[in-house]
Design a protein around this motif. Structure first.
Motif, PDB file in Angstrom:
ATOM      1  N   GLY A  74       0.810  -1.206   0.000  1.00 46.34           N
ATOM      2  CA  GLY A  74       0.000   0.000   0.000  1.00 46.34           C
ATOM      3  C   GLY A  74       0.846   1.260   0.000  1.00 46.34           C
ATOM      4  N   LYS A  75       1.904   1.265   0.788  1.00 44.05           N
ATOM      5  CA  LYS A  75       2.796   2.424   0.832  1.00 44.05           C
ATOM      6  C   LYS A  75       3.524   2.610  -0.492  1.00 44.05           C
ATOM      7  N   LEU A  76       3.937   1.495  -1.101  1.00 42.55           N
ATOM      8  CA  LEU A  76       4.602   1.576  -2.402  1.00 42.55           C
ATOM      9  C   LEU A  76       3.679   2.197  -3.450  1.00 42.55           C
ATOM     10  N   MET A  77       2.445   1.718  -3.512  1.00 44.29           N
ATOM     11  CA  MET A  77       1.519   2.221  -4.522  1.00 44.29           C
ATOM     12  C   MET A  77       1.173   3.686  -4.291  1.00 44.29           C
ATOM     13  N   GLN A  78       1.043   4.084  -3.035  1.00 47.83           N
ATOM     14  CA  GLN A  78       0.770   5.493  -2.732  1.00 47.83           C
ATOM     15  C   GLN A  78       1.944   6.373  -3.157  1.00 47.83           C
ATOM     16  N   TYR A  79       3.150   5.929  -2.866  1.00 48.55           N
ATOM     17  CA  TYR A  79       4.360   6.669  -3.215  1.00 48.55           C
ATOM     18  C   TYR A  79       4.483   6.827  -4.734  1.00 48.55           C
ATOM     19  N   VAL A  80       4.348   5.702  -5.435  1.00 50.88           N
ATOM     20  CA  VAL A  80       4.484   5.732  -6.893  1.00 50.88           C
ATOM     21  C   VAL A  80       3.385   6.588  -7.516  1.00 50.88           C
ATOM     22  N   GLY A  81       2.154   6.393  -7.063  1.00 51.22           N
ATOM     23  CA  GLY A  81       1.041   7.149  -7.618  1.00 51.22           C
ATOM     24  C   GLY A  81       1.203   8.641  -7.434  1.00 51.22           C
ATOM     25  N   ARG A  82       1.593   9.048  -6.241  1.00 49.49           N
ATOM     26  CA  ARG A  82       1.728  10.484  -5.959  1.00 49.49           C
ATOM     27  C   ARG A  82       2.829  11.119  -6.809  1.00 49.49           C
ATOM     28  N   TYR A  83       4.003  10.493  -6.837  1.00 50.01           N
ATOM     29  CA  TYR A  83       5.108  11.088  -7.581  1.00 50.01           C
ATOM     30  C   TYR A  83       4.872  11.065  -9.086  1.00 50.01           C
ATOM     31  N   TYR A  84       4.242  10.001  -9.573  1.00 48.11           N
ATOM     32  CA  TYR A  84       4.025   9.955 -11.020  1.00 48.11           C
ATOM     33  C   TYR A  84       2.977  10.969 -11.454  1.00 48.11           C
ATOM     34  N   VAL A  85       1.932  11.178 -10.682  1.00 46.67           N
ATOM     35  CA  VAL A  85       0.921  12.186 -11.034  1.00 46.67           C
ATOM     36  C   VAL A  85       1.551  13.574 -11.068  1.00 46.67           C
ATOM     37  N   GLN A  86       2.375  13.889 -10.084  1.00 50.68           N
ATOM     38  CA  GLN A  86       3.052  15.187 -10.076  1.00 50.68           C
ATOM     39  C   GLN A  86       3.900  15.359 -11.332  1.00 50.68           C
ATOM     40  N   TYR A  87       4.656  14.335 -11.653  1.00 46.85           N
ATOM     41  CA  TYR A  87       5.501  14.380 -12.860  1.00 46.85           C
ATOM     42  C   TYR A  87       4.655  14.519 -14.121  1.00 46.85           C
ATOM     43  N   ARG A  91       4.570  17.633 -16.719  1.00 46.78           N
ATOM     44  CA  ARG A  91       5.124  17.435 -18.059  1.00 46.78           C
ATOM     45  C   ARG A  91       4.099  17.733 -19.149  1.00 46.78           C
ATOM     46  N   TYR A  92       2.842  17.376 -18.901  1.00 41.42           N
ATOM     47  CA  TYR A  92       1.825  17.521 -19.942  1.00 41.42           C
ATOM     48  C   TYR A  92       0.833  18.647 -19.659  1.00 41.42           C
ATOM     49  N   ASP A  93       1.199  19.539 -18.726  1.00 44.71           N
ATOM     50  CA  ASP A  93       0.435  20.750 -18.437  1.00 44.71           C
ATOM     51  C   ASP A  93      -1.039  20.439 -18.209  1.00 44.71           C
ATOM     52  N   ARG A  94      -1.299  19.584 -17.236  1.00 39.89           N
ATOM     53  CA  ARG A  94      -2.654  19.198 -16.914  1.00 39.89           C
ATOM     54  C   ARG A  94      -2.850  19.219 -15.403  1.00 39.89           C
ATOM     55  N   THR A  95      -4.088  19.073 -14.954  1.00 38.22           N
ATOM     56  CA  THR A  95      -4.396  18.993 -13.531  1.00 38.22           C
ATOM     57  C   THR A  95      -5.358  17.835 -13.294  1.00 38.22           C
ATOM     58  N   GLY A  96      -5.577  17.524 -12.033  1.00 36.80           N
ATOM     59  CA  GLY A  96      -6.582  16.531 -11.700  1.00 36.80           C
ATOM     60  C   GLY A  96      -6.039  15.128 -11.588  1.00 36.80           C
ATOM     61  N   THR A  97      -6.966  14.203 -11.421  1.00 37.29           N
ATOM     62  CA  THR A  97      -6.609  12.809 -11.183  1.00 37.29           C
ATOM     63  C   THR A  97      -6.056  12.143 -12.437  1.00 37.29           C
ATOM     64  N   LEU A  98      -5.275  11.124 -12.232  1.00 34.22           N
ATOM     65  CA  LEU A  98      -4.725  10.344 -13.338  1.00 34.22           C
ATOM     66  C   LEU A  98      -5.155   8.888 -13.241  1.00 34.22           C
ATOM     67  N   TRP A  99      -5.371   8.410 -12.019  1.00 40.41           N
ATOM     68  CA  TRP A  99      -5.630   6.990 -11.793  1.00 40.41           C
ATOM     69  C   TRP A  99      -7.118   6.682 -11.715  1.00 40.41           C
ATOM     70  N   GLU A 100      -7.451   5.448 -12.051  1.00 41.60           N
ATOM     71  CA  GLU A 100      -8.824   4.954 -11.993  1.00 41.60           C
ATOM     72  C   GLU A 100      -9.088   4.422 -10.581  1.00 41.60           C
ATOM     73  N   GLY A 101      -9.246   5.317  -9.630  1.00 40.09           N
ATOM     74  CA  GLY A 101      -9.547   4.919  -8.260  1.00 40.09           C
ATOM     75  C   GLY A 101      -8.414   4.147  -7.614  1.00 40.09           C
ATOM     76  N   ARG A 102      -8.770   3.298  -6.660  1.00 41.86           N
ATOM     77  CA  ARG A 102      -7.789   2.501  -5.938  1.00 41.86           C
ATOM     78  C   ARG A 102      -7.174   1.443  -6.854  1.00 41.86           C
ATOM     79  N   TYR A 103      -5.951   1.098  -6.543  1.00 40.61           N
ATOM     80  CA  TYR A 103      -5.347  -0.017  -7.278  1.00 40.61           C
ATOM     81  C   TYR A 103      -6.066  -1.304  -6.910  1.00 40.61           C
TER      82      TYR A 103
END
Length: 238
Positions: A74-87, A91-103
């Motif tokens: 759970g900690k791994l997925m939270q870490y990866v999800g947060r950092y990848y969304v920020q990146y 990079r693509y000049d967008r806002t908002g969610t990227l993931w389809e809910g919980r893994y």
């Protein structure tokens, strides 16, 4: 319907999927793949998880991994999800969610399912029509597990290591499993368990996990003759 709590049990492998919202694309350029790959590796080290198989697809990714600490996955997925969304948003000049809910995730019996699920993960690009052979797809663990390519993200599981005395013998034994297509029934079993958060294993394994966590590991039987012996056995009423 309320979401089922995830299985949190260190030492047992889990198959995890995270998809883009509405199955939108999350990886476009090579740099995107490298960033996600690197963050998964950082998180695996930080939260003491061993990754046995993975694939990074254009709109989702799969991990087959074992945590050595409480809620490491759970900690791994939270870490990866947060950092990848920020990146990604930067990079693509967008806002908002990227993931389809919980893994989505399923805890599985390694003795019966680790190698089939590993192959299922690495065959994703073939099923998606991106390549004809898993060896032709660069963003998966297939190179490490079947071909001997150096991939610091991959840590072989004990079940994989039992495939042979040498690294070469283990790779060959693993690669041989790709000669036979995964049966449709097994594909369905893997997908259902992962998407519905049930344990992937036989009755004895499910009882073992139920004993450790004090919760059901599979859905209750529906319908049937409530007076029948089979029904009462299935529901524990006999």
């Amino acid at each position: 319907m309320a979401r089922l709590p995830r299985f949190v049990l260190p030492g047992y492998p889990q198959h995890v999927i995270q998809r883009g919202n509405n199955r939108q694309q999350i990886l476009f350029e090579e740099d995107d793949y490298w960033f996600l790959w690197e963050k998964i590796g950082n998180a695996a080290e930080k939260f003491e998880c061993d990754i046995h198989a993975y694939v990074l697809m254009p709109n989702h990714f799969h991990l087959l991994l074992t945590s050595r600490e409480e809620d490491g996955i759970g900690k791994l997925m939270q870490y990866v999800g947060r950092y990848y969304v920020q990146y990604f948003n930067g990079r693509y000049d967008r806002t908002g969610t990227l993931w389809e809910g919980r893994y989505r995730a399923t805890l599985l019996d390694p003795s019966s399912y680790l190698l089939p699920v590993s192959r299922y993960v690495e065959l994703n690009p073939v099923r998606a029509g991106l390549v004809n052979d898993p060896a032709d797809y660069g963003w998966s663990s297939h190179g490490a597990n079947a071909l001997g390519t150096d991939d610091p993200l991959v840590t072989p599981h004990a079940v994989y290591k039992r495939g042979g005395r040498s690294a070469k013998a283990r790779r060959e034994a693993y690669a041989q499993g790709f000669a036979t297509p995964i049966e449709e029934a097994l594909l369905t079993e893997i997908r259902d368990a992962t998407n519905k958060a049930w344990v992937l294993g036989d009755a004895a394994f499910c009882r073992e996990i139920e004993g450790k966590l004090n919760r059901r590991t599979s859905p209750r039987p529906r319908g049937g003759d409530r007076r029948s012996e089979a029904y009462r056995r299935a529901t524990g009423r006999l």
